[in-house]
Design a protein around this motif. Structure first.
Motif, PDB file in Angstrom:
ATOM      1  N   CYS A  15      18.681  65.951  41.703  1.00  0.00           N
ATOM      2  CA  CYS A  15      18.654  66.817  40.510  1.00  0.00           C
ATOM      3  C   CYS A  15      19.996  66.736  39.787  1.00  0.00           C
ATOM      4  O   CYS A  15      21.044  66.904  40.388  1.00  0.00           O
ATOM      5  CB  CYS A  15      18.364  68.259  40.919  1.00  0.00           C
ATOM      6  SG  CYS A  15      18.611  69.434  39.580  1.00  0.00           S
ATOM      7  N   PHE A  16      19.959  66.439  38.496  1.00  0.00           N
ATOM      8  CA  PHE A  16      21.215  66.355  37.738  1.00  0.00           C
ATOM      9  C   PHE A  16      21.296  67.429  36.655  1.00  0.00           C
ATOM     10  O   PHE A  16      22.020  67.295  35.674  1.00  0.00           O
ATOM     11  CB  PHE A  16      21.427  64.946  37.169  1.00  0.00           C
ATOM     12  CG  PHE A  16      20.401  64.522  36.143  1.00  0.00           C
ATOM     13  CD1 PHE A  16      19.120  64.170  36.533  1.00  0.00           C
ATOM     14  CD2 PHE A  16      20.720  64.462  34.807  1.00  0.00           C
ATOM     15  CE1 PHE A  16      18.168  63.781  35.587  1.00  0.00           C
ATOM     16  CE2 PHE A  16      19.775  64.071  33.855  1.00  0.00           C
ATOM     17  CZ  PHE A  16      18.495  63.726  34.254  1.00  0.00           C
ATOM     18  N   GLN A  17      20.531  68.500  36.843  1.00  0.00           N
ATOM     19  CA  GLN A  17      20.634  69.690  35.987  1.00  0.00           C
ATOM     20  C   GLN A  17      20.341  69.420  34.508  1.00  0.00           C
ATOM     21  O   GLN A  17      21.041  69.924  33.624  1.00  0.00           O
ATOM     22  CB  GLN A  17      22.012  70.332  36.155  1.00  0.00           C
ATOM     23  CG  GLN A  17      22.150  71.119  37.449  1.00  0.00           C
ATOM     24  CD  GLN A  17      21.191  72.300  37.514  1.00  0.00           C
ATOM     25  OE1 GLN A  17      21.286  73.241  36.727  1.00  0.00           O
ATOM     26  NE2 GLN A  17      20.246  72.270  38.433  1.00  0.00           N
ATOM     27  N   CYS A  18      19.298  68.634  34.248  1.00  0.00           N
ATOM     28  CA  CYS A  18      18.936  68.382  32.843  1.00  0.00           C
ATOM     29  C   CYS A  18      18.200  69.589  32.241  1.00  0.00           C
ATOM     30  O   CYS A  18      18.071  69.705  31.034  1.00  0.00           O
ATOM     31  CB  CYS A  18      18.059  67.141  32.747  1.00  0.00           C
ATOM     32  SG  CYS A  18      16.433  67.370  33.499  1.00  0.00           S
ATOM     33  N   LYS A  19      17.664  70.449  33.104  1.00  0.00           N
ATOM     34  CA  LYS A  19      16.972  71.694  32.719  1.00  0.00           C
ATOM     35  C   LYS A  19      15.608  71.468  32.053  1.00  0.00           C
ATOM     36  O   LYS A  19      15.078  72.360  31.397  1.00  0.00           O
ATOM     37  CB  LYS A  19      17.858  72.554  31.819  1.00  0.00           C
ATOM     38  CG  LYS A  19      19.129  73.007  32.499  1.00  0.00           C
ATOM     39  CD  LYS A  19      19.861  74.038  31.659  1.00  0.00           C
ATOM     40  CE  LYS A  19      21.015  74.681  32.377  1.00  0.00           C
ATOM     41  NZ  LYS A  19      22.077  73.823  32.773  1.00  0.00           N
ATOM     42  N   LYS A  20      15.061  70.277  32.194  1.00  0.00           N
ATOM     43  CA  LYS A  20      13.725  70.046  31.618  1.00  0.00           C
ATOM     44  C   LYS A  20      12.672  70.918  32.310  1.00  0.00           C
ATOM     45  O   LYS A  20      11.699  71.335  31.700  1.00  0.00           O
ATOM     46  CB  LYS A  20      13.344  68.576  31.765  1.00  0.00           C
ATOM     47  CG  LYS A  20      13.898  67.715  30.654  1.00  0.00           C
ATOM     48  CD  LYS A  20      13.276  66.343  30.695  1.00  0.00           C
ATOM     49  CE  LYS A  20      13.477  65.672  29.356  1.00  0.00           C
ATOM     50  NZ  LYS A  20      12.341  64.970  28.872  1.00  0.00           N
ATOM     51  N   CYS A  21      12.873  71.171  33.599  1.00  0.00           N
ATOM     52  CA  CYS A  21      11.930  72.028  34.338  1.00  0.00           C
ATOM     53  C   CYS A  21      11.910  73.419  33.716  1.00  0.00           C
ATOM     54  O   CYS A  21      10.850  73.997  33.444  1.00  0.00           O
ATOM     55  CB  CYS A  21      12.287  72.090  35.812  1.00  0.00           C
ATOM     56  SG  CYS A  21      14.016  72.453  36.149  1.00  0.00           S
ATOM     57  N   ILE A  62      11.200  65.147  40.890  1.00  0.00           N
ATOM     58  CA  ILE A  62      11.305  66.219  41.901  1.00  0.00           C
ATOM     59  C   ILE A  62      10.103  67.151  41.751  1.00  0.00           C
ATOM     60  O   ILE A  62       9.795  67.601  40.641  1.00  0.00           O
ATOM     61  CB  ILE A  62      12.613  67.030  41.717  1.00  0.00           C
ATOM     62  CG1 ILE A  62      13.823  66.109  41.854  1.00  0.00           C
ATOM     63  CG2 ILE A  62      12.693  68.171  42.720  1.00  0.00           C
ATOM     64  CD1 ILE A  62      15.146  66.784  41.523  1.00  0.00           C
ATOM     65  N   VAL A 101       9.288  70.312  41.749  1.00  0.00           N
ATOM     66  CA  VAL A 101       9.929  71.640  41.717  1.00  0.00           C
ATOM     67  C   VAL A 101       8.938  72.731  42.157  1.00  0.00           C
ATOM     68  O   VAL A 101       9.323  73.696  42.823  1.00  0.00           O
ATOM     69  CB  VAL A 101      10.484  71.947  40.299  1.00  0.00           C
ATOM     70  CG1 VAL A 101      11.270  73.246  40.292  1.00  0.00           C
ATOM     71  CG2 VAL A 101      11.364  70.803  39.810  1.00  0.00           C
ATOM     72  N   SER A 151      15.668  75.540  37.092  1.00  0.00           N
ATOM     73  CA  SER A 151      16.863  74.676  37.208  1.00  0.00           C
ATOM     74  C   SER A 151      18.007  75.426  37.893  1.00  0.00           C
ATOM     75  O   SER A 151      18.805  74.839  38.630  1.00  0.00           O
ATOM     76  CB  SER A 151      17.307  74.166  35.838  1.00  0.00           C
ATOM     77  OG  SER A 151      17.491  75.243  34.956  1.00  0.00           O
ATOM     78  N   MET A 188      17.411  75.388  41.547  1.00  0.00           N
ATOM     79  CA  MET A 188      17.810  74.084  42.086  1.00  0.00           C
ATOM     80  C   MET A 188      19.330  74.031  42.272  1.00  0.00           C
ATOM     81  O   MET A 188      19.834  73.551  43.279  1.00  0.00           O
ATOM     82  CB  MET A 188      17.367  72.958  41.148  1.00  0.00           C
ATOM     83  CG  MET A 188      15.872  72.871  40.936  1.00  0.00           C
ATOM     84  SD  MET A 188      14.971  72.482  42.438  1.00  0.00           S
ATOM     85  CE  MET A 188      15.362  70.768  42.589  1.00  0.00           C
ATOM     86  N   CYS A 210      10.019  66.800  35.327  1.00  0.00           N
ATOM     87  CA  CYS A 210      11.289  66.370  35.947  1.00  0.00           C
ATOM     88  C   CYS A 210      11.458  64.845  35.859  1.00  0.00           C
ATOM     89  O   CYS A 210      10.651  64.093  36.399  1.00  0.00           O
ATOM     90  CB  CYS A 210      11.335  66.822  37.403  1.00  0.00           C
ATOM     91  SG  CYS A 210      12.864  66.251  38.206  1.00  0.00           S
ATOM     92  N   PRO A 211      12.515  64.377  35.207  1.00  0.00           N
ATOM     93  CA  PRO A 211      12.716  62.925  35.078  1.00  0.00           C
ATOM     94  C   PRO A 211      13.052  62.247  36.402  1.00  0.00           C
ATOM     95  O   PRO A 211      12.947  61.030  36.514  1.00  0.00           O
ATOM     96  CB  PRO A 211      13.893  62.823  34.101  1.00  0.00           C
ATOM     97  CG  PRO A 211      14.603  64.116  34.206  1.00  0.00           C
ATOM     98  CD  PRO A 211      13.581  65.147  34.551  1.00  0.00           C
ATOM     99  N   MET A 212      13.435  63.044  37.398  1.00  0.00           N
ATOM    100  CA  MET A 212      13.775  62.475  38.697  1.00  0.00           C
ATOM    101  C   MET A 212      12.600  62.564  39.677  1.00  0.00           C
ATOM    102  O   MET A 212      12.747  62.259  40.859  1.00  0.00           O
ATOM    103  CB  MET A 212      14.999  63.201  39.294  1.00  0.00           C
ATOM    104  CG  MET A 212      16.244  63.116  38.436  1.00  0.00           C
ATOM    105  SD  MET A 212      16.640  61.417  37.974  1.00  0.00           S
ATOM    106  CE  MET A 212      17.198  60.760  39.536  1.00  0.00           C
TER     107      MET A 212
HETATM  108  S1  SF4 Z   1      13.987  68.728  35.581  1.00  0.00           S
HETATM  109 FE1  SF4 Z   1      14.470  67.840  37.596  1.00  0.00          FE
HETATM  110  S2  SF4 Z   1      16.514  66.936  37.361  1.00  0.00           S
HETATM  111 FE2  SF4 Z   1      16.196  68.311  35.622  1.00  0.00          FE
HETATM  112  S3  SF4 Z   1      17.106  70.294  36.283  1.00  0.00           S
HETATM  113 FE3  SF4 Z   1      14.939  70.363  36.776  1.00  0.00          FE
HETATM  114  S4  SF4 Z   1      14.803  69.634  38.897  1.00  0.00           S
HETATM  115 FE4  SF4 Z   1      16.800  69.022  38.123  1.00  0.00          FE
END
Ligand code: SF4
Ligand code: SF4
Length: 188
Positions: free
Chosen positions: A28-34, A86, A88, A49, A52, A82-84
């Motif tokens: 998780c790189f904290q993009c906050k898309k979630c 994850i 969530v 986020s 996370m 989530c672009p990674m």
């Molecule tokens: S969308 Fe994924 S990568 Fe981005 S903050 Fe949320 S958990 Fe982290």
């Protein structure tokens, strides 16, 4: 300046969540898309986020008292966005289980009653059956008149079915509930 990354304690929440959800939280790189897609993000103290991030920071049991655990509607939008990759929503599930296990659950208002009504109808009908769920919830909450004004519109727009689904695989659903009960009794 060198940054020291503290290794998570073996009994930490992050380890328990990773084990239960099978999710690698470290990416998780904290993009906050979630959070931007979460329908309850604006209603809770800590959106997904932030949960996370707090997990990364090796949060303690106080994380299990987060209101989002009981406000989350398991829509899985966070996981889809989530672009990674994850999951969530699976993290939220794992946290809910931990909260119940550790007796930290703070289920707000009639959330437990709603959950029970929902699960009971799925168990009985193989799929959610709105009318039975609403009836069980209203009987339990004794709030018979609440939100009834929306009922005709929902019926008209076919948002609610009067009869249970005929296509539901009731046998398989019953088997899933039986297995879940056995796992619970075995303390897994
Ligand atoms: S969308 Fe994924 S990568 Fe981005 S903050 Fe949320 S958990 Fe982290
Ligand atoms: S699954 Fe829960 S946390 Fe994720 S977007 Fe839906 S309501 Fe928010």
């Amino acid at each position: 300046m060198a940054v020291t990354v503290k290794k998570a304690k073996t009994d930490s929440i992050i380890n328990a969540v990773q084990e239960a959800s099978g999710v690698d939280l470290s990416v998780c790189f904290q993009c906050k898309k979630c959070t931007s897609g979460c329908p309850v993000a604006k209603l809770v103290k800590s959106p997904p986020s932030e949960i996370m991030r707090r997990l990364h920071l090796d949060a303690g049991d106080e994380l299990l008292e987060s209101d989002i655990l009981w406000m989350c509607v398991s829509c899985e939008t966070c996981s889809a966005r989530c672009p990674m990759g994850i999951d969530v929503a699976a993290v939220m599930d794992a946290l809910r289980h931990l909260a119940i296990k550790k007796g930290a659950s703070k289920q707000e208002g009639n959330v437990p009653l709603f959950n029970r009504a929902f699960l009971k109808t799925v168990q009985m009908f193989g799929r959610t059956y709105d009318i039975a769920m609403i009836a069980a919830y209203k009987i339990g909450s004794l709030k018979f008149a609440n939100d009834t004004e929306k009922f005709p519109t929902m019926l008209k727009k076919k948002k609610i079915a009067l009869l249970p689904s005929l296509g539901a695989d009731r046998k398989t659903t019953k088997r899933i509930f039986k297995k879940a009960k056995q796992k619970k009794e075995a303390g897994k």
